[in-house]
Design a protein around this motif. Sequence first.
Motif, PDB file in Angstrom:
ATOM      1  N   UNK A 172       9.708   6.056  15.304  1.00  0.00           N
ATOM      2  CA  UNK A 172       9.409   6.206  13.889  1.00  0.00           C
ATOM      3  C   UNK A 172       8.172   5.404  13.503  1.00  0.00           C
ATOM      4  N   UNK A 173       8.001   4.209  14.096  1.00  0.00           N
ATOM      5  CA  UNK A 173       6.826   3.389  13.834  1.00  0.00           C
ATOM      6  C   UNK A 173       5.557   4.088  14.302  1.00  0.00           C
ATOM      7  N   UNK A 269       6.727  -3.974   9.468  1.00  0.00           N
ATOM      8  CA  UNK A 269       5.366  -4.496   9.540  1.00  0.00           C
ATOM      9  C   UNK A 269       4.356  -3.359   9.403  1.00  0.00           C
ATOM     10  N   UNK A 270       4.627  -2.223  10.036  1.00  0.00           N
ATOM     11  CA  UNK A 270       3.731  -1.071   9.926  1.00  0.00           C
ATOM     12  C   UNK A 270       3.661  -0.567   8.492  1.00  0.00           C
ATOM     13  N   UNK A 271       4.767  -0.631   7.774  1.00  0.00           N
ATOM     14  CA  UNK A 271       4.785  -0.205   6.376  1.00  0.00           C
ATOM     15  C   UNK A 271       3.914  -1.123   5.532  1.00  0.00           C
ATOM     16  N   UNK A 275      -0.046   0.320   4.043  1.00  0.00           N
ATOM     17  CA  UNK A 275      -0.516   0.329   2.665  1.00  0.00           C
ATOM     18  C   UNK A 275      -1.731  -0.565   2.512  1.00  0.00           C
ATOM     19  N   UNK A 276      -1.750  -1.698   3.216  1.00  0.00           N
ATOM     20  CA  UNK A 276      -2.904  -2.592   3.180  1.00  0.00           C
ATOM     21  C   UNK A 276      -4.138  -1.895   3.745  1.00  0.00           C
ATOM     22  N   UNK A 277      -3.966  -1.234   4.870  1.00  0.00           N
ATOM     23  CA  UNK A 277      -5.070  -0.514   5.527  1.00  0.00           C
ATOM     24  C   UNK A 277      -5.605   0.592   4.628  1.00  0.00           C
ATOM     25  N   UNK A 314      -2.099  -7.239  14.830  1.00  0.00           N
ATOM     26  CA  UNK A 314      -2.316  -8.578  14.273  1.00  0.00           C
ATOM     27  C   UNK A 314      -1.200  -8.952  13.300  1.00  0.00           C
ATOM     28  N   UNK A 315      -0.844  -8.032  12.397  1.00  0.00           N
ATOM     29  CA  UNK A 315       0.246  -8.293  11.457  1.00  0.00           C
ATOM     30  C   UNK A 315       1.564  -8.478  12.206  1.00  0.00           C
ATOM     31  N   UNK A 316       1.780  -7.674  13.243  1.00  0.00           N
ATOM     32  CA  UNK A 316       3.019  -7.735  14.005  1.00  0.00           C
ATOM     33  C   UNK A 316       3.139  -9.067  14.743  1.00  0.00           C
TER      34      UNK A 316
END
Length: 457
Positions: A172-173, A269-271, A275-277, A314-316
């Motif tokens: 799903x990610x 984290x992907x969510x 949105x940030x991206x 990086x976020x992950x």
Amino acid sequence: MSRRGARAVGGVVGLLAVCGVAVAHGGSLRDASGQELAVPTWLFLSTGGAVVGASFLLASFVTDRRFVAAVHEWRRRLPAPRRALAWVGHAVGLAGFGFILLTGFVGPTEPLRNGAIVLVWVGWWAAFAMSTYLVGNSWPAINPFRTLTAPLARVLGDRSVSLAPGRAAWASTAFLLALVWFEVVSPLADEPRLLAAAAVGYLALSTAGVLAVGHDQWFAEVAPLSRLFSMYGSVAPIQRADDGLELRLPAMRLTDGVVTTDGGVAFVVALVWGTTYDGFVGTPAWASFARAAVDAGVPPQLLYPAALLVGFLAFHRLYWWAARKARDFAPTYTETAVLARRFAPSLLAIAAGYHLAHYLVYALSLSPSLFGALLAPLDPPVARTLVLPSWLSGVGVATVLLGHLFAIWVAHATAYDELPGRLQAIRSQYALTLVMVFYTMTSLWIIGQPAAEPPFL
């Protein structure tokens, strides 16, 4: 990241590497709704980080476990005809899907006058998505892809092939990241024919998913839109219960084991990053960086997918660093993975707050075009936009901060539920609070930037 998860992400990288150049999310819709922030950048950046840090200090004074538990366990039953509401949802979803196909394939080609464009981006991705975390998640009932593939479930019966929950979450990610990339680099907001074709493509993907793992698992655990709205819905005050609906305080369900696998952590984290991206690629800073990178020899076809994957990793990694540091600051026998899964839902409040900040002005300013397209789908009136007061842009700052305040409280309650010592529970939040401050500063900086056209259209 597990090997299976790495292979899934690697597969997405391979897919992205062969695709074309960026065309810019939002297109005409974003240009029509643009509004600059009326608050000085230095002021809201400095105060934003300070507010999150101060909220952590204030939450630290709340050490009564019974009070914390009482806040999260408060609920009231809401009588509701769930079966009737489900049928209404099915009808609305199918009507909306048919409307998108009709107006997308045969309607006007101007984006602001095409019903498919404004319904998807203004009515669904902006307004409906807001409703999932402000009110409750009605997507399971409305989801036309679930309704249209339901006959397959009766034909196939029980599936002997299924994915483990962790693998399903990683899949799903990967799908979510692919959708974010496709949304950003394709002219979906400008070309209604392409948007209608994409809707058919998602129906085909859903059909393939149902055939592969079964109807229930696909829509409960793998389908990226279903998981996304489910995550957003866990922030909402109205939740589904065994005997109907129940009212809870906003975001309080986030302590109830919403995330149970490492793949689920990756999806959260992907969510947040997605949105940030989406907002970042519309800033002047990204435009300057992208031109410099291409001038240095980076192929434009790889620039956007590479930024998406690098930012996600990086976020992950930053989040998992915070989970490991939680054990260092608050020595405990609880494993790092358990802490990561328990604290991850707090980030959903951040994601909801940033989505609201990103799309509130957008949805309000374009609402006349939405109503015009719905009333006359094949011959809509001339597109209009609302002129909104400049102070409304400050609401975006407030929603970002509110989302982070909820996140701080959820993390605080989670720590007290998971760890036995009071000081231990407080110390476990140190690194996570730093990560939240970083997310806050990043989100507020993006909101404060003027809109810029991403290069290499």
